[in-house]
Design a protein around this motif. Structure first.
Motif, mmCIF file in Angstrom:
data_model
loop_
_atom_site.group_PDB
_atom_site.id
_atom_site.type_symbol
_atom_site.label_atom_id
_atom_site.label_comp_id
_atom_site.label_asym_id
_atom_site.label_seq_id
_atom_site.Cartn_x
_atom_site.Cartn_y
_atom_site.Cartn_z
ATOM 1 N N GLN A 144 0.877 -1.127 -0.038
ATOM 2 C CA GLN A 144 -0.191 -0.062 0.066
ATOM 3 C C GLN A 144 0.985 1.311 -0.006
ATOM 4 N N LYS A 145 0.448 2.175 -0.821
ATOM 5 C CA LYS A 145 1.022 3.702 -0.819
ATOM 6 C C LYS A 145 0.550 4.349 0.234
ATOM 7 N N VAL A 146 1.422 4.714 1.191
ATOM 8 C CA VAL A 146 0.949 5.577 2.304
ATOM 9 C C VAL A 146 1.717 6.954 2.242
ATOM 10 N N THR A 147 1.055 8.085 2.696
ATOM 11 C CA THR A 147 1.954 9.255 2.841
ATOM 12 C C THR A 147 1.662 9.663 4.119
ATOM 13 N N ILE A 148 2.736 10.166 4.806
ATOM 14 C CA ILE A 148 2.573 10.669 6.357
ATOM 15 C C ILE A 148 3.252 11.846 6.294
ATOM 16 N N THR A 149 2.624 12.844 7.093
ATOM 17 C CA THR A 149 3.085 14.109 7.460
ATOM 18 C C THR A 149 3.831 14.207 8.665
ATOM 19 N N ARG A 150 5.112 14.588 8.558
ATOM 20 C CA ARG A 150 5.831 14.716 9.595
ATOM 21 C C ARG A 150 5.439 15.688 10.593
ATOM 22 N N GLU A 151 5.784 15.546 11.835
ATOM 23 C CA GLU A 151 5.604 16.514 12.958
ATOM 24 C C GLU A 151 6.832 16.486 13.844
ATOM 25 N N ILE A 152 6.515 17.513 14.773
ATOM 26 C CA ILE A 152 7.410 17.456 15.940
ATOM 27 C C ILE A 152 6.662 16.301 16.970
ATOM 28 N N VAL A 153 7.255 15.386 17.151
ATOM 29 C CA VAL A 153 6.541 14.347 18.006
ATOM 30 C C VAL A 153 7.065 14.193 19.489
ATOM 31 N N GLY A 154 5.662 14.325 20.293
ATOM 32 C CA GLY A 154 6.157 14.395 21.595
ATOM 33 C C GLY A 154 5.779 13.026 22.205
ATOM 34 N N VAL A 155 6.333 12.391 23.316
ATOM 35 C CA VAL A 155 6.070 11.203 24.115
ATOM 36 C C VAL A 155 4.982 11.419 24.919
ATOM 37 N N PRO A 156 4.095 10.775 24.902
ATOM 38 C CA PRO A 156 2.624 10.790 25.667
ATOM 39 C C PRO A 156 3.422 10.639 27.154
ATOM 40 N N PRO A 157 2.485 11.275 28.198
ATOM 41 C CA PRO A 157 2.749 10.868 29.678
ATOM 42 C C PRO A 157 2.336 9.783 30.062
ATOM 43 N N VAL A 158 2.868 9.104 31.064
ATOM 44 C CA VAL A 158 2.438 8.013 31.861
ATOM 45 C C VAL A 158 1.323 8.100 32.360
ATOM 46 N N ASN A 159 0.258 7.075 32.050
ATOM 47 C CA ASN A 159 -0.990 7.320 32.796
ATOM 48 C C ASN A 159 -1.296 6.302 33.712
ATOM 49 N N GLU A 160 -2.427 6.311 34.513
ATOM 50 C CA GLU A 160 -2.698 5.628 35.575
ATOM 51 C C GLU A 160 -3.965 5.206 35.830
ATOM 52 N N LYS A 161 -4.639 4.415 36.274
ATOM 53 C CA LYS A 161 -5.978 4.321 36.552
ATOM 54 C C LYS A 161 -6.372 3.152 37.794
ATOM 55 N N MET A 162 -7.301 3.174 38.523
ATOM 56 C CA MET A 162 -7.721 2.030 39.304
ATOM 57 C C MET A 162 -8.549 1.396 38.643
ATOM 58 N N MET A 163 -8.348 -0.081 38.953
ATOM 59 C CA MET A 163 -9.138 -1.070 38.111
ATOM 60 C C MET A 163 -9.706 -1.787 39.272
#
Length: 405
Positions: free
Chosen positions: A175-194
């Motif tokens: 498949q031909k795919v075109t991706i637009t580059r960005e300045i990528v930030g790493v998502p923060p660590v998430n938490e929740k109570m289960m």
């Protein structure tokens, strides 16, 4: 200068360069180098035959570049030969801050393989998935490119586009795919109570500062009443090994976390420090084929120190240190000089981490671009079959429920 003289010089230079490379790996010594010298003679003979017997006048510099590329890549995906132009581009990329696509890329089947995709990244927006294979990037086959060259092509100015040919299971054609580059930030660590007072922590990457984030989430969950911890490291492929060591130490108050060693790299052990451990709650770690590098150090340390259970699928297998050796012509050789090992002595890059509680990833999308694939799949077969039930997560919860608080 005649073509014969030029070819002889190139053959000799190639042999000398191979001698230097093999010697730098500790493989050439006066007392034990007969095999190495014989191989150099074979390389020279092959090049000579190519020059004199091939159907047409060969491009000898291109032939030798290809031979060196194959030589280094046969060691591991992180070892590379860079031509002078490629090395110049490599150094420029390291010096400049550029846009990216937010995907961790290694090599598989000789091609560029997507190990993991960051949530919200340009790659995810373009529909790129973990286990996708980039058959080509900007018209260049990734089989012919070293990993640094692939990374150079992927990076670029924010807002610019990247064109790739993607090979994916269930698809008859790339498949031909075109991706637009960005300045990528790493998502923060998430938490929740289960349910069942299980505190859930999800880390998308273990880049600098993530160990501190994980520590903060552990403390927050304990204050909220968590009695057990579930650390999700699935598709956690980006990061720094030192950060992985720090995360493992949050759960370990003794024992070896990992060690680093190479042929000429003295063993360097990283042991857990009791003062850095912040919780003794029962623990389970979730991993899969997209778990790589620093996250694998965490999983191996937890598993082999019997600190908790590791649940999921076998990890990717990554963890080494590279050294760049400049060559006289302006090119370079990048060599892996040391590997990270699990506490029991398994090279993580070679053996990966196999969970003690195995639950396969929902869909096996791995595909070799060189396979003909047989008959083309039907329309129904080409549609991704998403499993809405997270069997790995459910199993991890089940395992934690059985552990005493």
């Amino acid at each position: 200068m005649s073509m014969k003289i030029k070819a002889a010089i190139l053959v000799t230079s190639f042999a000398v360069l191979l001698f230097v490379v093999v010697g730098s790996m500790g493989g050439v010594h006066a007392s034990s180098s007969d095999g190495s010298y014989r191989q150099l003679q074979v390389y020279s003979e092959v090049l000579s035959r190519v020059r004199t017997e091939y159907v047409e006048e060969p491009n000898i510099p291109k032939v030798t570049d290809g031979a060196l590329h194959g030589l280094l890549e046969s060691l591991d995906s992180n070892s590379s030969y860079l031509t002078p132009d490629a090395y110049k581009a490599y150094k420029a990329r390291k010096a400049e801050g550029k846009g990216d696509i937010g995907a961790v890329i290694s090599k598989r089947f000789g091609y560029a393989a997507v190990v993991a995709v960051l949530p919200g990244s340009p790659a995810e927006k373009a529909g790129i998935e973990a286990t996708d294979i980039f058959e080509s990037i900007e018209g260049q086959s990734t089989r012919d490119l070293s990993l640094p060259e692939i990374h150079n092509l992927v990076a670029g100015a924010p807002g610019s586009t990247l064109n790739v040919q993607v090979v994916r299971a269930r698809k008859a054609e790339p498949q031909k795919v075109t991706i637009t580059r960005e300045i990528v930030g790493v998502p923060p660590v998430n938490e929740k109570m289960m349910d069942d007072v299980i505190g859930y922590i999800k880390a998308e990457a273990l880049t600098k500062g993530k160990a501190q984030e994980v520590a903060s989430k552990i403390k927050s969950l304990e204050k909220s009443g968590a009695k057990k911890i579930l650390l999700d490291l699935r598709y956690c492929a980006e990061g720094d090994e030192n950060e992985g060591i720090a995360v493992a130490n949050l759960f370990l108050n003794h024992g070896t976390i990992t060690y680093l060693q190479g042929q000429k790299y003295p063993r360097q052990a990283f042991n857990a420090e009791a003062s850095k451990a912040i919780t003794s709650l029962p623990l389970a770690v979730l991993v899969n084929r997209g778990t790589s590098g620093a996250a694998e150090i965490v999983a191996a340390a937890i598993l082999e120190n019997a600190r908790g259970d590791v649940v999921g699928d076998k990890t990717f297998g990554e963890g080494s240190v590279q050294k760049t050796l400049d060559l006289p012509d302006g090119g370079a050789v990048i060599l892996s000089v040391a590997k990270y090992y699990s506490p029991s002595g398994k090279a993580i890059q070679d053996a990966a981490v196999t969970p003690n509680v195995q639950v396969a990833d929902a869909v096996d999308d791995a595909v070799n671009p060189d396979d003909d694939g047989g008959a083309a799949p039907s329309d129904d077969e080409t549609k991704p079959q998403k499993n809405t039930v997270d069997d790995q997560l459910n199993k991890a919860v089940e395992v934690l429920k059985s552990r005493a608080s």
